[in-house]
Enzyme design. Sequence first.
Site, PDB file in Angstrom:
ATOM      1  N   GLN B 125      71.694  46.753  49.256  1.00 47.53           N
ATOM      2  CA  GLN B 125      70.690  46.603  50.309  1.00 47.53           C
ATOM      3  C   GLN B 125      71.010  45.392  51.171  1.00 47.53           C
ATOM      4  O   GLN B 125      70.966  44.257  50.683  1.00 47.53           O
ATOM      5  CB  GLN B 125      69.307  46.419  49.670  1.00 47.53           C
ATOM      6  N   GLY B 126      71.356  45.642  52.423  1.00 50.97           N
ATOM      7  CA  GLY B 126      71.661  44.532  53.334  1.00 50.97           C
ATOM      8  C   GLY B 126      70.507  44.273  54.275  1.00 50.97           C
ATOM      9  O   GLY B 126      70.528  44.692  55.434  1.00 50.97           O
ATOM     10  N   SER B 128      68.232  40.978  53.846  1.00 57.59           N
ATOM     11  CA  SER B 128      68.037  39.532  54.046  1.00 57.59           C
ATOM     12  C   SER B 128      69.224  38.893  54.759  1.00 57.59           C
ATOM     13  O   SER B 128      70.374  39.289  54.574  1.00 57.59           O
ATOM     14  CB  SER B 128      67.862  38.834  52.698  1.00 57.59           C
ATOM     15  N   SER B 160      72.547  42.006  46.498  1.00 56.90           N
ATOM     16  CA  SER B 160      72.877  42.274  45.101  1.00 56.90           C
ATOM     17  C   SER B 160      73.921  43.378  45.011  1.00 56.90           C
ATOM     18  O   SER B 160      73.818  44.383  45.713  1.00 56.90           O
ATOM     19  CB  SER B 160      71.636  42.716  44.326  1.00 56.90           C
ATOM     20  N   GLU B 243      57.382  54.462  46.224  1.00 60.82           N
ATOM     21  CA  GLU B 243      57.238  53.651  45.022  1.00 60.82           C
ATOM     22  C   GLU B 243      55.803  53.755  44.519  1.00 60.82           C
ATOM     23  O   GLU B 243      54.884  53.245  45.126  1.00 60.82           O
ATOM     24  CB  GLU B 243      57.621  52.196  45.340  1.00 60.82           C
ATOM     25  N   GLU B 374      54.354  34.358  47.105  1.00 65.40           N
ATOM     26  CA  GLU B 374      53.481  33.898  48.196  1.00 65.40           C
ATOM     27  C   GLU B 374      53.229  35.059  49.158  1.00 65.40           C
ATOM     28  O   GLU B 374      52.093  35.257  49.630  1.00 65.40           O
ATOM     29  CB  GLU B 374      54.128  32.721  48.945  1.00 65.40           C
TER      30      GLU B 374
HETATM   31  C1  LIG Z   1      67.632  38.127  42.368  1.00 62.07           C
HETATM   32  C2  LIG Z   1      67.502  38.413  43.819  1.00 62.07           C
HETATM   33  C3  LIG Z   1      68.072  39.562  44.340  1.00 62.07           C
HETATM   34  C4  LIG Z   1      67.983  39.835  45.704  1.00 62.07           C
HETATM   35  N1  LIG Z   1      68.599  40.965  46.168  1.00 62.07           N
HETATM   36  C5  LIG Z   1      68.569  41.228  47.494  1.00 62.07           C
HETATM   37  C6  LIG Z   1      69.263  42.355  48.022  1.00 62.07           C
HETATM   38  O1  LIG Z   1      69.905  43.104  47.273  1.00 62.07           O
HETATM   39  N2  LIG Z   1      69.228  42.580  49.327  1.00 62.07           N
HETATM   40  C7  LIG Z   1      68.513  41.792  50.183  1.00 62.07           C
HETATM   41  O2  LIG Z   1      68.496  42.075  51.366  1.00 62.07           O
HETATM   42  N3  LIG Z   1      67.856  40.681  49.737  1.00 62.07           N
HETATM   43  C8  LIG Z   1      67.868  40.398  48.398  1.00 62.07           C
HETATM   44  N4  LIG Z   1      67.213  39.267  47.922  1.00 62.07           N
HETATM   45  C9  LIG Z   1      66.586  38.373  48.869  1.00 62.07           C
HETATM   46  C10 LIG Z   1      65.081  38.284  48.810  1.00 62.07           C
HETATM   47  O3  LIG Z   1      64.500  39.436  49.358  1.00 62.07           O
HETATM   48  C11 LIG Z   1      64.684  37.005  49.562  1.00 62.07           C
HETATM   49  O4  LIG Z   1      65.176  35.916  48.832  1.00 62.07           O
HETATM   50  C12 LIG Z   1      63.196  36.864  49.704  1.00 62.07           C
HETATM   51  O5  LIG Z   1      62.680  37.865  50.555  1.00 62.07           O
HETATM   52  C13 LIG Z   1      62.810  35.494  50.241  1.00 62.07           C
HETATM   53  O6  LIG Z   1      63.531  35.161  51.384  1.00 62.07           O
HETATM   54  P1  LIG Z   1      64.275  33.722  51.478  1.00 62.07           P
HETATM   55  O7  LIG Z   1      65.121  33.588  50.288  1.00 62.07           O
HETATM   56  O8  LIG Z   1      64.900  33.623  52.804  1.00 62.07           O
HETATM   57  O9  LIG Z   1      63.127  32.671  51.368  1.00 62.07           O
HETATM   58  P2  LIG Z   1      62.146  32.203  52.555  1.00 62.07           P
HETATM   59  O10 LIG Z   1      61.551  33.369  53.209  1.00 62.07           O
HETATM   60  O11 LIG Z   1      62.830  31.188  53.382  1.00 62.07           O
HETATM   61  O12 LIG Z   1      61.028  31.508  51.692  1.00 62.07           O
HETATM   62  C14 LIG Z   1      61.172  30.170  51.163  1.00 62.07           C
HETATM   63  C15 LIG Z   1      59.834  29.800  50.522  1.00 62.07           C
HETATM   64  O13 LIG Z   1      58.828  29.816  51.548  1.00 62.07           O
HETATM   65  C16 LIG Z   1      57.795  30.683  51.195  1.00 62.07           C
HETATM   66  N5  LIG Z   1      57.276  31.342  52.392  1.00 62.07           N
HETATM   67  C17 LIG Z   1      57.944  31.956  53.379  1.00 62.07           C
HETATM   68  N6  LIG Z   1      57.108  32.486  54.277  1.00 62.07           N
HETATM   69  C18 LIG Z   1      55.866  32.214  53.847  1.00 62.07           C
HETATM   70  C19 LIG Z   1      54.567  32.514  54.307  1.00 62.07           C
HETATM   71  N7  LIG Z   1      54.348  33.227  55.422  1.00 62.07           N
HETATM   72  N8  LIG Z   1      53.536  32.084  53.581  1.00 62.07           N
HETATM   73  C20 LIG Z   1      53.717  31.362  52.432  1.00 62.07           C
HETATM   74  N9  LIG Z   1      54.905  31.057  51.951  1.00 62.07           N
HETATM   75  C21 LIG Z   1      55.975  31.481  52.645  1.00 62.07           C
HETATM   76  C22 LIG Z   1      58.421  31.688  50.258  1.00 62.07           C
HETATM   77  O14 LIG Z   1      57.456  32.308  49.431  1.00 62.07           O
HETATM   78  C23 LIG Z   1      59.386  30.820  49.489  1.00 62.07           C
HETATM   79  O15 LIG Z   1      58.709  30.180  48.445  1.00 62.07           O
HETATM   80  C24 LIG Z   1      67.288  38.967  46.556  1.00 62.07           C
HETATM   81  C25 LIG Z   1      66.719  37.810  46.044  1.00 62.07           C
HETATM   82  C26 LIG Z   1      66.824  37.524  44.685  1.00 62.07           C
HETATM   83  C27 LIG Z   1      66.213  36.270  44.157  1.00 62.07           C
END
Ligand SMILES: Cc1cc2nc3c(=O)[nH]c(=O)nc-3n(C[C@H](O)[C@H](O)[C@H](O)COP(=O)(O)OP(=O)(O)OC[C@H]3O[C@@H](n4cnc5c(N)ncnc54)[C@H](O)[C@@H]3O)c2cc1C
Lengths: 344, 389
Positions: B125-126, B128, B160, B243, B374
């Site tokens: 899944q691309g 993020s 992933s 889902e 969150e």
């Molecule tokens: C094990 C794992 C597997 C993953 N696999 C994939 C994958 O296969 N494909 C893919 O596309 N992505 C994948 N992801 C990515 C995942 O979807 C993102 O990490 C997630 O959506 C959060 O985005 P970010 O890491 O940019 O954090 P950010 O969005 O930058 O968030 C940072 C912090 O700020 C908080 N925050 C952000 N916005 C708000 C808000 N509006 N209100 C309150 N708090 C907020 C968040 O909760 C977090 O604590 C994976 C992540 C993990 C950990």
Amino acid sequence: MDLLPTPEQVEIIDSSATFLADQISIARTRELFESGELPAVGAAAWSAAAELGWFALGLPEDRNGIGCGLADEVLLFREIGRRLAPGPFLSTVLAARVASFGGHQGLSDEIAGGRRVGLVIPGSLDAIGPDGSIVGEVQLVDADPDGLVLTVTPTIAALVAVSSLSDVTEVPCVDPTTRLHRAVGTGVGPVSSVASEVDPVELRGHVLAAALLTGIVEWSRDTGSEHAINRVQFDKPIGVNQAIKHPCADMAVQAQLAYSQSLFGALSVDEGRADAEFQALTAHATAAAAAEFATGATLQIMGGMGFTHEHDVHLYVKRMELLSHTFGMPGLWLDRLLELPEPV
Amino acid sequence: MDLRFAAEDVAFRDEARTWLTANAPTERRPKLGRAVRDYDLAWQRKLYEAGWGNVAWPVEYGGRDLPLIQQLIWFEEYARTGMRPIDTRFVGLAHAGPTLMARASDEQKSFHLPKILKGEVVWCQGFSEPEAGSDLASLRTKAVVDGDQLVVTGQKIWTSFADHSDYQELLVRTNNDVPKHKGITWVICDMKSPGIDIRPIRTIEGGADFNEVFYDEVRIPLANVVGDIDNGWSVAMSTLAFERGTAFTISQVQLAASVEELIELARSRRSINGRPVIDDDSLAKRLARARADCAALRSLTYLGISKNANSDQPGPEGSMMKLHYADLAKRVYRLGIEILGTRSLAIPVDEDDTEWIDKHLIAYSTSIGGGTSEIQRNIIGERVLGLPR
Ligand SMILES: Cc1cc2nc3c(=O)[nH]c(=O)nc-3n(C[C@H](O)[C@H](O)[C@H](O)COP(=O)(O)OP(=O)(O)OC[C@H]3O[C@@H](n4cnc5c(N)ncnc54)[C@H](O)[C@@H]3O)c2cc1C
């Protein structure tokens, strides 16, 4: 497997909600306890509830009951909890069972017909003897001085005459809608009793207490969320702030957990599952933790109003304390939960 | 209301259990390299050949289309094998596949769906990007139409299993002149296309399950667009309707099993003071609480499935389960570290203890991946309770 209410069960929910809103509103409860009448439920409303069959809902038909399941009683008690109805609903419902299964059907009929039975909260676990008699210091919840009270332990449930106790003294209860006495047992044998193998009264009690607490969690969730939507500060509803929004979301989760586990506990008892004790204790522990969180969260969301006598939230906080110290307390349930076999 | 399963469901449970006991892999899943993919796909082929390729998919796509109750039973039984809830098969079976079913053309469906089900391909899944996480719709990876192709340039992150993948469900920006949700396109990307560079990212527990993916003028046929150009946001969201809370059962059952193992561990190990670990009353109470919480989570799962079995719109239980599971999983696996005590510092202590350390570290991801806790709280607050944004 199906945890959705049937049309008949939806009818129980709707009709009990209507009755409570009509006859046992919080405004009426306040009038009563402020004028010193405890428990703060009017005699007419209490009799009307008896007439609706509330105290015989879960009794089998061949015991002059309505023959519904514990899950149906959960739905009723959730409404009672949500609307903060005072009075010994919990102990009276259980007492009708104890009398019937204890071989005193006439007494059971009387209780189901509206004779109130209070609840014994032992000061220590050994204050209740193996036969259900009272042998130590206890507190009595919503007892009538010339009436009966219910003792409940994991092995037995019994009805004891208040007149057989010594040093019966009325004391203020933390829950202002509730009448409380202190008393000392004299070991006089119970009027009627039933062993838990015959009828698991204790487990039914835990499940119904969980249902009352579930109602409290749901009221808190709805009250807190409504205030979060309507109260404006800094030109915006306070609910835009996550420090307010997120506890509301957590209350929604906790409410759903308390509700689903109350049903799971009830059905486990109804169906005689091997893990019924585990599921019933879990229901009480889950709902008590949820209610502690939710009443506190809503009080905080209300701001200064939450700290007043005028707003209802303090009444829910205090009822939560009462129900979390009924049939033991969370620490005791957890100790038992660890010792029980793995749930099936 | 009823907790009992109907006779045919009980029979189904027997059938599932018997098959799984006889056929689930007995050798451990490898941690790194090509062997991971081979292991997962071999398992998928075996499942497919026995008719278990996907119990939730409609029959017309080769699935079993089991009623929700039997899906629940299947996943409960699957969980008992100890197989991971999420492996390289996950995106194809549970995300990209269902999206294709909902929105792809017949040609796209008949090409891709059988390959997924038969265990011939891995999908990733691309979504993020470095600048687009929780705010997914702000994604920037650019795609311009050139003849009958899209030319993609940009970067994805946290993908992933990208290094094991044949295909990717890829979200790209095709229009900058419209509101951000309106200029996104959902496209099938062949991961062997020239211009793709995959760089593994090491994770907290020492694995490398996710990756950065760079796209340098990667050419993707327009025929690979699912739905329409600029309409990808609605395509990405359509999976959610599929889902219905059953697949989650695996995680929930395995967490409950972990609690039982931790209770045993606390009974069998001695603390630094020489006494059984379980004698620590605070720890014992938290283990008991965890046991109760797992039971309550199961009841919530059952309630959600009961609701979804009677409605086309999945209820809010999905977000609630995910949120509660994340809190609970982190709490439970931290107990493992407490039970191991000072022994938890050395890696590896012995094979089993190492597993507890891994589980504890991996649990941190439960409140991040798939939408952070969150964001789940925002969703519940706004969509369930109607709070203002
Ligand atoms: C094990 C794992 C597997 C993953 N696999 C994939 C994958 O296969 N494909 C893919 O596309 N992505 C994948 N992801 C990515 C995942 O979807 C993102 O990490 C997630 O959506 C959060 O985005 P970010 O890491 O940019 O954090 P950010 O969005 O930058 O968030 C940072 C912090 O700020 C908080 N925050 C952000 N916005 C708000 C808000 N509006 N209100 C309150 N708090 C907020 C968040 O909760 C977090 O604590 C994976 C992540 C993990 C950990």
